[in-house]
Write a protein that holds these residues in place. Structure first.
Motif, PDB file in Angstrom:
ATOM      1  N   THR A 249       0.848  -1.190   0.000  1.00 29.82           N
ATOM      2  CA  THR A 249       0.000   0.000   0.000  1.00 29.82           C
ATOM      3  C   THR A 249       0.882   1.238   0.000  1.00 29.82           C
ATOM      4  N   LYS A 251       0.570   5.308   0.589  1.00 34.35           N
ATOM      5  CA  LYS A 251      -0.236   6.443   1.028  1.00 34.35           C
ATOM      6  C   LYS A 251       0.503   7.731   0.684  1.00 34.35           C
ATOM      7  N   ILE A 252      -0.221   8.680   0.061  1.00 30.63           N
ATOM      8  CA  ILE A 252       0.400   9.934  -0.370  1.00 30.63           C
ATOM      9  C   ILE A 252      -0.384  11.105   0.226  1.00 30.63           C
ATOM     10  N   THR A 253       0.327  11.984   0.916  1.00 31.47           N
ATOM     11  CA  THR A 253      -0.273  13.198   1.464  1.00 31.47           C
ATOM     12  C   THR A 253       0.572  14.395   1.034  1.00 31.47           C
ATOM     13  N   GLU A 257      -3.152  20.206   1.236  1.00 26.58           N
ATOM     14  CA  GLU A 257      -3.867  19.105   0.599  1.00 26.58           C
ATOM     15  C   GLU A 257      -4.461  19.543  -0.734  1.00 26.58           C
ATOM     16  N   THR A 271      -4.693  14.503  -3.264  1.00 24.42           N
ATOM     17  CA  THR A 271      -4.246  14.178  -1.910  1.00 24.42           C
ATOM     18  C   THR A 271      -5.261  14.668  -0.880  1.00 24.42           C
ATOM     19  N   PRO A 272      -5.387  13.921   0.247  1.00 22.03           N
ATOM     20  CA  PRO A 272      -4.680  12.682   0.575  1.00 22.03           C
ATOM     21  C   PRO A 272      -5.309  11.497  -0.153  1.00 22.03           C
ATOM     22  N   MET A 273      -4.497  10.523  -0.538  1.00 17.24           N
ATOM     23  CA  MET A 273      -5.030   9.371  -1.276  1.00 17.24           C
ATOM     24  C   MET A 273      -4.197   8.137  -0.950  1.00 17.24           C
ATOM     25  N   GLU A 274      -4.720   6.965  -1.337  1.00 18.88           N
ATOM     26  CA  GLU A 274      -4.086   5.697  -0.994  1.00 18.88           C
ATOM     27  C   GLU A 274      -4.175   4.751  -2.184  1.00 18.88           C
ATOM     28  N   LYS A 276      -3.635   0.861  -3.303  1.00 23.29           N
ATOM     29  CA  LYS A 276      -3.516  -0.493  -2.747  1.00 23.29           C
ATOM     30  C   LYS A 276      -3.166  -1.490  -3.851  1.00 23.29           C
ATOM     31  N   GLU A 306       3.544  -1.218   3.927  1.00 30.33           N
ATOM     32  CA  GLU A 306       2.745  -0.006   3.742  1.00 30.33           C
ATOM     33  C   GLU A 306       3.693   1.185   3.797  1.00 30.33           C
ATOM     34  N   GLU A 308       4.312   5.316   3.429  1.00 30.54           N
ATOM     35  CA  GLU A 308       3.678   6.634   3.475  1.00 30.54           C
ATOM     36  C   GLU A 308       4.637   7.681   2.934  1.00 30.54           C
TER      37      GLU A 308
END
Length: 451
Positions: A249, A251-253, A257, A271-274, A276, A306, A308
């Motif tokens: 996974t 995760k991008i922030t 935002e 953003t924020p988004m994920e 998978k 995961e 980030e």
């Protein structure tokens, strides 16, 4: 107790004993004498020992017999026990009781094996490794277990000699191992056999024959579990075992935002988004947002993790601060209304500071407007550099604020410039001033600037 006959009886006593023997034989086979003969009673632990008197077996313990008075040597024999000689002195009119503790015959056994160093389990405990001597074993039957890693378990049996002679038991151990080979994709996976970590793939090891619980594990991959059967003296090959990847996974922030996200040049949600179900690999991230420089980052995603990623966006915008004269003027930026200025109580006739931010670099136009303004609109151009805040002061728009009615019926709209003792200065047009006598004026009305 064991005795030496020569030490027990001197020659003279021996002659006396010979006479007693003759009497004994006559007493046992002929009619009893008038006087009762004394009795001899012999017991032993354990019982059942054969009793011999003067070389002749007479019975087994517990043993009873009547004898003429004399000194006798009695021999007790029992298989597995040492022979015991006991002295019995029989006196007239007195019975004799004797108890003998029989000592078992013990001997030693040597256990050997090919190959040596086989652990020996004897009577439920580990006694050592071959070659091994077990001492002081009483007469009887015994078993022991030889269990050497890589060889078939063997049980050996033996019987100790009655005479206490040592014995030797030889055992040939048969190999019970085969070769287990394992390769996997990817390599470097940990191999666990029956709960014990054995190594990493590619793996080759000699393993005991039979069924084994096998686990192949690598970080980021699903652990592979199966049962493998190894045959002795043969090779068991598990080739190219495919390990299934555990998805990752990302995760991008961003700060701020709401930046557009591009991963490997493909656009995703802001953003924020994920993301998978990503496979391991290198991913290029690019964030874009109006008024900010693009931000980029290259990351390596490993299996089953995961990750980030947080990126700060640098503003590439500037701003403008402005004050209008008077207040209550509508302000437009590049044709779009952005607000209305408010009066500044500390500076009558002027507005409070109006701040506009996040302006892109380059040229912009500020327009101020009022429906009674002359002209109704006025524009000012300016240029913004990255990070710069421009200050525009005293943006002026001429707006009538007074309605003047003369006694002659004439109505004039303009600005009241000043008031003197007998007259007022009136500004009907920008830059034009006229003087009116107060006596000629019937009404002066102040107009609301925010109409």
């Amino acid at each position: 107790m064991t005795m030496n006959l020569r030490k027990l009886f001197p020659v003279s006593a021996f002659l006396l004993l010979s006479s007693a023997v003759a009497v004994f034989c006559a007493g046992c086979g002929e009619k009893p004498q008038a006087a009762p003969k004394p009795k001899l009673e012999i017991t032993s632990d354990p019982s059942g020992a054969t009793v011999s008197i003067l070389g002749k077996e007479r019975g087994k313990t517990p043993f009873k017999c009547s004898l003429l008075p004399a000194v006798y040597v009695c021999k007790l024999e029992l298989p597995g026990y040492k022979t015991e000689l006991v002295r019995a002195e029989i006196k007239q009119g007195t019975d004799k009781k004797i108890h003998a503790e029989l000592n078992p015959v013990t001997a030693s056994v040597m256990l050997t094996s090919v190959p040596s160093a086989a652990p020996v389990i004897f009577q439920g405990k580990k006694a050592g490794e071959t070659p091994l001597i077990l001492k002081d074993l009483p007469y009887g039957e015994y078993t022991a277990e030889l269990n050497k890693s890589g060889y078939t378990k063997r049980t050996v049996s033996w019987k100790m000699n009655e005479d206490g002679r040592p014995i030797q038991i030889k055992t040939d151990l048969a190999s019970n191992v085969g070769t287990l080979k394992i390769t996997s994709n990817p390599t470097g996976a940990t191999v666990t056999l029956d709960g014990t970590v054995m190594g990493r793939t590619p793996f080759t090891e000699r393993v005991e024959e039979g069924r084994h619980n096998l686990e192949i594990a690598r970080e980021g991959y699903v652990t592979l579990k199966q049962v493998v059967t190894v045959t002795r003296r043969q090779e068991t090959l598990l080739k190219d075992l495919k390990l299934e990847i555990i998805p990752s996974t990302l995760k991008i922030t961003s700060t701020p935002e709401g930046a557009r996200v591009f991963v490997n040049d493909k656009q995703y949600s802001d953003t924020p988004m994920e993301l998978k179900q990503l496979l391991p690999g290198v991913y290029r991230i690019r964030l874009e947002k109006e008024g900010f420089d693009p931000a980029t980052r290259e990351v390596t995603v490993t299996a089953g993790n995961e990750l980030e990623v947080a990126l700060n966006l640098d503003s590439n915008t500037g701003g403008v601060d402005l004050i209008t004269v008077p207040a209550h003027i509508t302000v437009y930026l590049d044709g779009k209304m952005v607000g209305t200025t408010e009066p500044d109580p500390a500076n009558p006739g002027m507005s409070k500071l109006l701040s506009l931010r996040n302006l892109s670099m380059g040229k912009h136009i500020i327009t101020i407007a009022h429906k009674r303004g002359r002209p109704e609109k006025r524009s000012y151009s300016f240029e913004i550099r990255k990070g710069e805040v421009k200050r525009l002061q005293n943006l002026t728009l001429w707006i009538p604020n007074t309605k003047l009615t003369l006694k002659s019926g004439l109505v004039r709209v303009g600005r009241l410039a000043s008031t003197l003792k007998d007259e007022i200065m009136f500004e009907p047009e920008p830059g034009v001033k006229q003087s009116y006598k107060k006596a000629a004026i019937s009404d002066i009305e102040t107009l609301k600037i925010n109409e």
